[in-house]
Design an enzyme around this catalytic site. Sequence first.
Site, PDB file in Angstrom:
ATOM      1  N   ASP A  95       0.773  -1.239   0.000  1.00 34.81           N
ATOM      2  CA  ASP A  95       0.000   0.000   0.000  1.00 34.81           C
ATOM      3  C   ASP A  95       0.814   1.304   0.000  1.00 34.81           C
ATOM      4  OD1 ASP A  95      -1.514  -2.224   0.583  1.00 34.81           O
ATOM      5  OD2 ASP A  95      -2.660  -1.315   2.183  1.00 34.81           O
ATOM      6  N   GLU A 111       1.485  -9.760  11.436  1.00 36.74           N
ATOM      7  CA  GLU A 111       1.353  -9.371  10.021  1.00 36.74           C
ATOM      8  C   GLU A 111       2.738  -9.109   9.411  1.00 36.74           C
ATOM      9  OE1 GLU A 111      -0.964  -5.806   9.756  1.00 36.74           O
ATOM     10  OE2 GLU A 111      -1.295  -5.977   7.589  1.00 36.74           O
TER      11      GLU A 111
HETATM   12  C1  GLC Z   1      -2.869  -4.595   3.455  1.00 40.69           C
HETATM   13  C2  GLC Z   1      -1.619  -5.111   2.741  1.00 40.69           C
HETATM   14  C3  GLC Z   1      -2.041  -6.043   1.616  1.00 40.69           C
HETATM   15  C4  GLC Z   1      -2.909  -7.167   2.172  1.00 40.69           C
HETATM   16  C5  GLC Z   1      -4.065  -6.628   3.005  1.00 40.69           C
HETATM   17  C6  GLC Z   1      -4.791  -7.724   3.771  1.00 40.69           C
HETATM   18  O1  GLC Z   1      -3.643  -3.813   2.641  1.00 40.69           O
HETATM   19  O2  GLC Z   1      -0.850  -4.064   2.272  1.00 40.69           O
HETATM   20  O3  GLC Z   1      -0.914  -6.577   0.986  1.00 40.69           O
HETATM   21  O4  GLC Z   1      -3.391  -7.940   1.134  1.00 40.69           O
HETATM   22  O5  GLC Z   1      -3.604  -5.700   3.947  1.00 40.69           O
HETATM   23  O6  GLC Z   1      -3.885  -8.467   4.549  1.00 40.69           O
END
Ligand code: GLC
Length: 425
Positions: free
Chosen positions: A169, A393
């Site tokens: 992101d 995460e």
């Molecule tokens: C965030 C991350 C993305 C992922 C999502 C759900 O947006 O940047 O890569 O898919 O979270 O985990």
Amino acid sequence: MNNMAAIETLNIDERNRQAAEILRTNDRGGYNIPTAGLYPYQWNWDSAFAAWGWSEIDISRAWRELETLFKGQWSTGMVPHIIFHEVDEGYFPGPDVWRTHKSPQTSGITQPPVAATIARKIYEKAPQSGLASVERLFKPMADWHRWFIEQRCESGAVAITHPWESGRDNALDWEAAAEAIDISNVGEYTRRDTSHVNPEMRPRKIDYDRYLALVYLGRDVGWDESKIRELSPFRVADVGMTFILLRACRDLAWLADQIGQSRVEIDGWIAHLEAGCGQLWNEELGCYDSMDLKSGKLSGTKSVASFLCWYAGVDPRTSKTSLEQVMELAPFSLPSLDPASSRFDPKRYWQGPTWPVVNSIVGLGLAEKGETELAERLGKDTFEMILQTGFYEYFTPLTAAGEGGNNFTWTAAVWLAWVTKGPAS
Ligand code: GLC
């Protein structure tokens, strides 16, 4: 076995048990959410990694994960980045904001296409029982790849129309390009992510304003790709997306051979993408980079996605030296941004932290191409981070402290399918 080794084995057993438990807890009936609270829906590439994890526990559940993902596919071939199976008020922006008018409800953008690569991995584990699933998934996967080539690969590399598509992101790759986004119409809104985790670990407000401005733009033109191409100020050739699609095409071509389908069209896509990668080489940086397609400028960012070149099977040129320099500066590799960058922030999402899920695909590529030492280091660092801290995460590359959401599906999945199986698995 000495005492230390016995304790470590006990801990590994415990982590194995927890990882399986996380996959089960985050199962919503045929698909996994990334984590409760912060990400309560089915996310595209998270789901593919979940399938990889499931394949260590229950092969048929692994195939079901991929098949559920493709239930969200649009008639254009695009596979959305989120499928909103059941509305959850704890997430913003939800289906009422995206207004894509699909069933099931979805977002209007895509995410990195790792599905074909994971499908191959699952198939290789149990070819006989996987054949029918590959036959069912082959056309949807090919339609998705064709959509990328037709809608997003005008430069040869894969263009993203929203930073969320990249899966990284707030990576610096598009920070300069994103300055062109007009945020004057965004207005007031309430973020939900910062009520689940520490705001210091999340994208900043300006980033979120831009994310929403692009969602509103897509929504206003009914998610029509050609109108988005014409009207959006944001179009970036993402090095990560390009390498991931190229790799996925190679795996799709391999799957075509297994089920007696023609691979001719896919071979054409591979050649197109291989040629497109060349323009992303940043000589000054000594690695591949993302390019703002509006200005034609490379971003000048040494990011973790730069090091997916081995995974994609393209000539790494001098990337190995760059990778070694980055790894030298990070006790727990691989940081999402080069620690030598003045913008490196060990806690802020894709601007520094180490992501086990990305380590798994960078490491896989390195192992396949004979860069065993580097692949093993990535495997070992990922192992240590998770063993010490748990299934976060992402992690700070300086201390291995876990950050962001906890009990995360893809961290548990790569622990089961990659970390404990060795970097070439
Ligand atoms: C965030 C991350 C993305 C992922 C999502 C759900 O947006 O940047 O890569 O898919 O979270 O985990």
